[in-house]
Motif scaffolding. Structure first.
Motif, PDB file in Angstrom:
ATOM      1  N   ALA A   1       0.831  -1.205   0.000  1.00 42.07           N
ATOM      2  CA  ALA A   1       0.000   0.000   0.000  1.00 42.07           C
ATOM      3  C   ALA A   1       0.863   1.252   0.000  1.00 42.07           C
ATOM      4  O   ALA A   1       1.952   1.275   0.575  1.00 42.07           O
TER       5      ALA A   1
ATOM      6  N   SER B   1      -2.559  -0.849  -3.122  1.00 49.24           N
ATOM      7  CA  SER B   1      -3.674  -0.097  -2.538  1.00 49.24           C
ATOM      8  C   SER B   1      -3.229   1.332  -2.255  1.00 49.24           C
ATOM      9  O   SER B   1      -2.040   1.597  -2.050  1.00 49.24           O
TER      10      SER B   1
ATOM     11  N   ASP C   1     -12.107  -0.255  -1.701  1.00 50.46           N
ATOM     12  CA  ASP C   1     -10.895  -0.897  -1.159  1.00 50.46           C
ATOM     13  C   ASP C   1     -10.800  -0.567   0.333  1.00 50.46           C
ATOM     14  O   ASP C   1      -9.753  -0.191   0.853  1.00 50.46           O
TER      15      ASP C   1
ATOM     16  N   VAL D   1      -8.019  -1.539   3.240  1.00 56.13           N
ATOM     17  CA  VAL D   1      -6.705  -0.912   3.413  1.00 56.13           C
ATOM     18  C   VAL D   1      -6.757   0.176   4.491  1.00 56.13           C
ATOM     19  O   VAL D   1      -5.739   0.487   5.120  1.00 56.13           O
TER      20      VAL D   1
END
Lengths: 291, 291
Positions: free
Chosen positions: B83, B108, B135, B138
């Motif tokens: 991420a 992410s 998403d 995350v």
């Protein structure tokens, strides 16, 4: 402001003349209630010893010019000191131009700037005043009006002259009305991102900028009905500051235009609702945690 | 900010990588002292599970792009969740563009905004964070970094998505750094009219806006050495606000440029001296009347 100042002077025993040609019935009623006498401009010019110009900034120059012309041709010119005090929220350059109208005449000129709200029981705004050092006596005479209930503070220090009282007024209003404008702009911007963003802003201000949040709860509701009147003043401040920084208060004038639109009958009221809700939530948060 | 955050993470047992290609010796020394490891970008892309981008706003987009390219071609792509959290003071539109770089990749994206100063003993700034609702996991993972000593606050409310954490950061900084900018601009404008005007402003603020004067005594000296860093942030805020009001923070950026010039070796220091003298006089006035 004008009618409240007139009421103070009338209460103290002064005769207060005004000229209301072309003004609304509401203005006439207010003037009458304050004890003012509505007289034609030539009569005002012939009789008045002091002229206090208290107007929307955009009308300041035209009134000064009309008065000077009326005074020049007045049937019975007044005797003794005649002085004109411009008390409007105009920028120092404008006030210097207005002062120039009176150079070479028998009329003394005072640059005055009123800081605070209209006089009422137990409260008086301050009339800051500055004059041309070559005509310093008129500043003492203006301070002498204190005996009629006005609160007057002369600017006599280093380099003070015409323009400084107006500069002081602009600087002060630039801070107070400017800070309120910035807070308003950022609350609206946060909300336009998402309601969750505005809510998080509220909580972060509560945690780390509580005096600012408390100021918002007072200053924003106070501003809403006055925003339309502040637009011209913000443009005057923008011209006073000048340079690249001049655009700060130009932007704040645009913000106050936006508030005026939202307040108006044609507006959707959305901005006003967002601001009122923010203030209400802020007050609730502050109260809840004071218990 | 970057090195102080890294120190927190290193202290908590994390491995913190960085890439210092083309950076100054001072930056290298700071990174080393904070316990970071300087590695080539491809190695960083292959090893890092989390990327926290903490940079001057003007470099945010280029770094994100370089990282994405490095990650795409990394010899050994990292396994598990990867991420990228953009923690920079960029406007929501910019952060959405940066987020777009990662769409269709395995990376992410977290929009983060840091409010407060660098972490130090007993103090932590808040990392506000928002993500694409598609998403959402995350965001929980980012909140999980709290266990390494970061203070993280997720934006989950109504309509929250990418752009909102940055909007919050802009709104908050727009208020705090904006109010300081307005006060600074008006002190300088008052003084440029005459020293007596600035002195009268000081006394009027003391009488009728004491919390604002107290704020000036702290915020203006704190701003002086940082003004050069705030210029880009004010321009980001200007773009975020948009419309006519956008010129508020553009003007404040110009003011901070003026402060940077006055602070610089080529500057005459006059503006800085005016501000320091004003603050010193304000402190004296406040202290004298507290006794």
């Amino acid at each position: 402001m004008g009618s409240a100042v007139a009421r103070r002077l009338v209460t103290a025993g002064c005769t207060v003349l005004t000229n209301l040609d072309g003004r609304s019935d509401a203005t006439r009623e207010r003037a009458c209630a304050a004890g003012m006498q509505d007289v034609p401009l030539p009569e005002l010019a012939a009789r008045a010893e002091w002229v206090l110009s208290i107007l929307p900034p955009s009308e300041a120059y035209n009134f000064a010019q009309s008065y000077r012309e009326a005074h020049a041709t007045a049937a019975k010119p007044s005797t003794g000191r005649v002085a004109f005090a411009d008390c409007n929220a105009v920028n120092p350059q404008t006030v210097k131009t207005i002062a120039g109208l009176f150079s070479g005449t028998a009329i003394s000129f005072v640059d005055a700037g009123i800081i605070g709200g209209p006089p009422k029981d137990g409260y008086d705004p301050v009339f800051y005043a500055s004059v041309d050092p070559a005509d310093a006596g008129v500043l003492d005479d203006f301070v002498g009006l204190s005996k009629y209930g006005l609160r007057i503070s002369p600017l006599r220090g280093e380099g003070a002259g015409i323009g400084d009282a107006s500069a002081l007024k602009m600087s002060y209003a630039g801070i107070t009305k400017g800070m309120t404008g910035i807070c308003t702009a950022m609350i609206l911007a946060a909300h336009s991102s998402s309601p969750a963003t505005a809510e998080a802003l509220l909580h972060e201000l509560y945690d780390s900028q509580r005096p600012t949040l408390q100021r918002i709860t007072r200053a924003v509701p106070d501003m809403l009905p006055k925003a339309y009147r502040w637009i011209g003043e913000m443009e005057e401040i923008s011209a006073f500051v000048g340079g690249g920084e001049g655009s700060i208060h130009h932007g704040i004038a645009k913000l106050y235009e936006r508030i005026e639109r939202s307040m108006g009958e044609e507006g959707d009221g959305e901005d006003v609702k967002v601001l009122k809700d923010f203030v209400q939530d802020a007050k609730k948060l502050i109260e809840k945690n004071q218990k």
